[in-house]
Structure formats: structure tokens, C-alpha cells
Design a protein around this motif. Sequence first.
Motif, PDB file in Angstrom:
ATOM      1  N   GLN A   1       7.099  -0.208  -1.972  1.00  0.00           N
ATOM      2  CA  GLN A   1       6.129  -1.207  -1.535  1.00  0.00           C
ATOM      3  C   GLN A   1       5.447  -0.764  -0.246  1.00  0.00           C
TER       4      GLN A   1
ATOM      5  N   ASP B   1     -10.108   1.889  -9.470  1.00  0.00           N
ATOM      6  CA  ASP B   1      -8.963   1.491 -10.301  1.00  0.00           C
ATOM      7  C   ASP B   1      -7.941   0.684  -9.506  1.00  0.00           C
ATOM      8  N   LEU B   2      -8.005   0.764  -8.173  1.00  0.00           N
ATOM      9  CA  LEU B   2      -6.985   0.133  -7.336  1.00  0.00           C
ATOM     10  C   LEU B   2      -7.464  -1.129  -6.629  1.00  0.00           C
TER      11      LEU B   2
ATOM     12  N   GLN C   1       2.305  -5.219  -7.169  1.00  0.00           N
ATOM     13  CA  GLN C   1       1.857  -4.772  -8.494  1.00  0.00           C
ATOM     14  C   GLN C   1       1.653  -3.262  -8.524  1.00  0.00           C
ATOM     15  N   LEU C   2       1.026  -2.725  -7.483  1.00  0.00           N
ATOM     16  CA  LEU C   2       0.807  -1.275  -7.418  1.00  0.00           C
ATOM     17  C   LEU C   2       2.126  -0.526  -7.322  1.00  0.00           C
TER      18      LEU C   2
ATOM     19  N   PHE D   1      -4.331   6.119 -12.426  1.00  0.00           N
ATOM     20  CA  PHE D   1      -5.306   5.740 -11.399  1.00  0.00           C
ATOM     21  C   PHE D   1      -6.076   6.987 -10.975  1.00  0.00           C
TER      22      PHE D   1
ATOM     23  N   LEU E   1      -3.241   0.946  -0.194  1.00  0.00           N
ATOM     24  CA  LEU E   1      -4.271  -0.089  -0.190  1.00  0.00           C
ATOM     25  C   LEU E   1      -4.942  -0.212   1.176  1.00  0.00           C
TER      26      LEU E   1
ATOM     27  N   ASP F   1      -8.366  -4.151  -7.228  1.00  0.00           N
ATOM     28  CA  ASP F   1      -7.928  -5.527  -7.505  1.00  0.00           C
ATOM     29  C   ASP F   1      -6.410  -5.681  -7.500  1.00  0.00           C
ATOM     30  N   LEU F   2      -5.692  -4.642  -7.114  1.00  0.00           N
ATOM     31  CA  LEU F   2      -4.230  -4.674  -7.161  1.00  0.00           C
ATOM     32  C   LEU F   2      -3.627  -5.187  -5.862  1.00  0.00           C
ATOM     33  N   ARG F   3      -2.494  -5.852  -5.991  1.00  0.00           N
ATOM     34  CA  ARG F   3      -1.699  -6.263  -4.841  1.00  0.00           C
ATOM     35  C   ARG F   3      -0.611  -5.214  -4.605  1.00  0.00           C
TER      36      ARG F   3
ATOM     37  N   GLU G   1       3.595  -0.437 -10.896  1.00  0.00           N
ATOM     38  CA  GLU G   1       2.850   0.348 -11.874  1.00  0.00           C
ATOM     39  C   GLU G   1       2.857   1.840 -11.565  1.00  0.00           C
TER      40      GLU G   1
ATOM     41  N   ALA H   1       2.803   1.603  -1.236  1.00  0.00           N
ATOM     42  CA  ALA H   1       1.695   0.864  -1.852  1.00  0.00           C
ATOM     43  C   ALA H   1       0.817   0.207  -0.791  1.00  0.00           C
TER      44      ALA H   1
END
Length: 353
Positions: free
Chosen positions: A45, A28-29, A36-37, A23, A52, A31-33, A40, A48
Motif C-alpha cells: 500500500q 490506466d491509473l 485497489q492499486l 498498466f 499515485l 481512477d484507482l485508489r 491489482e 501504491a
Amino acid sequence: MHRSIASLPLAPAVKVKLTAAGFDTCADLKDLRPLQLSKEASISQQEALEVLQTLRSDGNVGVVGQDRGGVTALQLLQKERAQGDIITFCSALDAALGGGVPVGKTTELCGAPGVGKTQLCIQLAVCVQIPDCFGGRGGHALYVDTEGSFLVQRAADMAHAAVQHCTLLAQDHEQRVALKDLTVESILSHLWLVRCHDYTELLAHTHLLPDFLNKHPQVQLVVIDSIAFPFRHDFEDFSQRTRLLNGLAQQLIQLATQHSVAVVLTNQMTTKVWSGQSKLVPALGESWGHAATQRLILHWEGTQRLASIYKSPSQMEATVPYCITEDGFRDVPPDPSPSGQQSKRPRVETSPP
């Protein structure tokens, strides 16, 4: 969105993991939930969610700035007046607030347990659904419950009272037609409820709120009852708590502005001791005191409940009485005795718990 990950205000270790996972930019980030982030990038969490949250705040700042550059003060005033307010069914409080709880802004309700914060929140969730022709907004409501204090039977009681009230007021053809769709069942079916058990769930749901509001544009009220409960437990790092709260506050302000919804938050009280005396102050510290557009303090004076406008950019400081009845949040019946006097605003200071 083409800003580099390295330039974001994140912990260095998190930046390293994001870069190592491939990333490089904010794009790059986008569209991520959170889950998921987390998988990856091999981060927790919670980390993450913070990434976001920071990304959403960073991306929206530029949009708001562009709007400000192309909008005049007159246009902003006209938009604010057009958004209107949500009535509380307490005419004294509505008058003090300039019409009710404002749409497009965040309002914080602070108070001790049992003073009526949740009652007012449920009342607002019902009042926002009253048709325009009766002085309401004809919208829907989203209620985020973090304490488990939402009672559906209480909502039903208030809905029943609201329907009866409008039935008594109905005079013209438009109002009688509107009454056909105003039932207890319709009010409850347009009140969305989300239960959050900790701050991670609250942050996750807040992150998804823009998508929810895009899918449900009828929602005009978002209630979080309470904002304090998830953040007053299981936090050893108070600097992290402050960061998360500041990010959450910015998200909610942007949510209210961009989606034209009223955001109502409840906050608990905590005890501050100094010079041998103790006083109740709103929880979550001094920095959180700047988060909401306006702050109301609900408190007791003897057996009387009072609501004080403690902070507002547009309304004067005021203290008004209210009561909780079988029908909901209401005005205090007139006192026939000549001794009734208006109370002064309480001395309340903001301080960390």
C-alpha cells in the motif's frame, strides 16, 4: 495522462509489477485508489501511495505550466491580492505577515513543544470562519491531527472569544445580521477533523484532499499538525522518506494554488550539535526547508514567546512577541516599563535530524 508507466520516476521493481498487471500509461491509473492499486498490481500500500502521488504530481505539472503560459504578471498579482489572508488575532504578527496567513500558499510553523504551534493552528481554524464584514473570510477549516494534540474544548473556548469579540464590534445592519449565524456551535460544525496515526494514513488522506475540497468548496484552510511526527519514526531508509516528503510538499503547494486555500503545517525542532555547541533547528532536514512558501519560527526568550519570520518571498524578516491567553492567540499587553526592547531574529539553521 498518456505518459508511459516506464517513464515515471519510480523504482524499477514497481514499474515491472505495474506493467505485468496491465498498466501501460498514466491514464490506466487515474481512477484507482491506493488499496485497489495495491491489490491489482501486487505491491504494498505504501508503494501504491507513492505511485499515485507521483502520478498526481506529474499530471498537475503540465496544467500549472499551461496556466503560467497564459497568465500575465498583473493577473497573478490581482489574483493574489483578491485571495487575501487569514487573521491570527495577534495584530503584531498580522502586520509582519502583511495581513495574516496568506491564502493560496503554504505556511510552516516550527517550534519546540509548548510554544504555541497548535494554539495558533486552532486559532486560525476559528478565525477563517469570522464573517467578511468583521475582517474574516466566512470559510470553513479542515484540521489534520497526527499527534492527537487537537483539543475540542480549546477550540470551543477560542470560538466563544471570537463570537464575543465580533459582538462588541457590531455596528451596522450587515454585521448584526452576520452575528445571528456566528455561534460557537456553527464554528465547531464547520471545523472538519481528521486523525492520522502514521505517515501512510497521512499520505492517503492528502491524496484524497482534492476530492474533499471539490465537495466542500467553503473550506479555505487546511492544517496539518504536525507534518514531522509521522515521518520521524519507523524510517530506516531516509532516501525514501525524502522522496515521500518531496512528493507531499508538491501536492500541498498545488492544493493551495488550485483550490485557493491556506495550507498551514507545523514542524518539530531537533538538536544539532557542532563545535561543541548545540542549537535547536527545524526537523526533517535541509531539503524540507524549501518546501513551504514561508516559514515561521516560534520560540522562547526567557518567559516571552516570540514569532520570527524566517523565510518569506514577500515579507521582511521580523520578530514579534505574542502570548497565549484564555481566549487564544493574542498580542502581548503593552509593557509600561521603558526597558522593553524588540528581540532580534534567532539564529536557526536547517539541518537533518
